[in-house]
Design an enzyme around this catalytic site. Structure first.
Site, PDB file in Angstrom:
ATOM      1  N   PRO A 147     -72.542  12.667  44.361  1.00  0.00           N
ATOM      2  CA  PRO A 147     -71.735  11.462  44.091  1.00  0.00           C
ATOM      3  C   PRO A 147     -72.298  10.144  44.610  1.00  0.00           C
ATOM      4  O   PRO A 147     -71.724   9.487  45.479  1.00  0.00           O
ATOM      5  CB  PRO A 147     -70.397  11.807  44.754  1.00  0.00           C
ATOM      6  CG  PRO A 147     -70.775  12.710  45.888  1.00  0.00           C
ATOM      7  CD  PRO A 147     -71.924  13.532  45.370  1.00  0.00           C
ATOM      8  N   CYS A 148     -73.395   9.701  43.996  1.00  0.00           N
ATOM      9  CA  CYS A 148     -73.957   8.409  44.387  1.00  0.00           C
ATOM     10  C   CYS A 148     -73.049   7.255  43.963  1.00  0.00           C
ATOM     11  O   CYS A 148     -73.167   6.150  44.499  1.00  0.00           O
ATOM     12  CB  CYS A 148     -75.366   8.240  43.822  1.00  0.00           C
ATOM     13  SG  CYS A 148     -75.522   8.552  42.071  1.00  0.00           S
TER      14      CYS A 148
END
Length: 179
Positions: free
Chosen positions: A141-142
């Site tokens: 989850p950047c």
């Protein structure tokens, strides 16, 4: 002595009511998740850099477990991914990506927070570069990384996708953790 043949890279396309993206896996796990509305060219260009010579083979059946988890996430029903990943990167990139996986669903961290979490507080720019190289949008989850001042910053999938992912998570909040 024969040269080993490159292993195939399997791909599929997820089509949800408001999400459309290409994704790919090796025999070891999920290796690429593209941007929403992205093209097969996005996947092909990435594969050419990361898996040169590997044939791209469409295999919806083989990739069904990955598609199912992505679809559940987009419907707000999944807060963490359980499918295997095949994340290939430098040791530094791997440490950054692991730190991204530790960000709880629905929360955000700054680039400085990530640099601190990997024990390299002065490496904020390098952290940003490693985040930009993350091949697994959504699943690593950047999108949960924002500027220190709270502003949304760059995202390979575009700021519209980043905003939509953060809104999706806020709407579906209710526990769960990283990858």
């Amino acid at each position: 002595m024969t040269t080993p043949q490159p292993l195939p890279l399997y791909w599929s396309r997820l089509l949800e009511p408001t999400w459309s993206l290409y994704f790919a896996a090796t025999g070891k796990g999920l290796a690429f998740v593209g941007s929403s509305g992205g093209s097969l060219d996005e996947l092909s260009a990435w594969a050419g850099r990361r898996f040169p010579g590997s044939p791209l083979t469409q295999d919806d059946r083989r990739l069904a477990p990955y598609a199912a988890e992505l679809a559940e996430y987009f419907r707000g029903e999944r807060h963490r991914f359980t499918v295997p990943f095949d994340l290939q990167g430098t040791p530094f990139q791997q440490s950054v990506w692991q730190s991204l996986c530790a960000i709880p669903f629905g929360q955000t961290r700054s680039y400085s927070d990530i640099a601190q979490s990997i024990g390299k507080p002065a490496a904020v720019r390098a952290v940003g570069t490693a985040i930009g190289a993350n091949p697994l949008l959504v699943t690593v989850p950047c999108h949960r990384v924002i500027g220190k001042n709270g502003a949304l910053t760059g995202y390979r999938g575009g700021l519209e996708m980043k905003t939509r992912l953060l809104e999706l998570e806020r709407a579906a909040i209710g526990g769960g953790g990283g990858c």
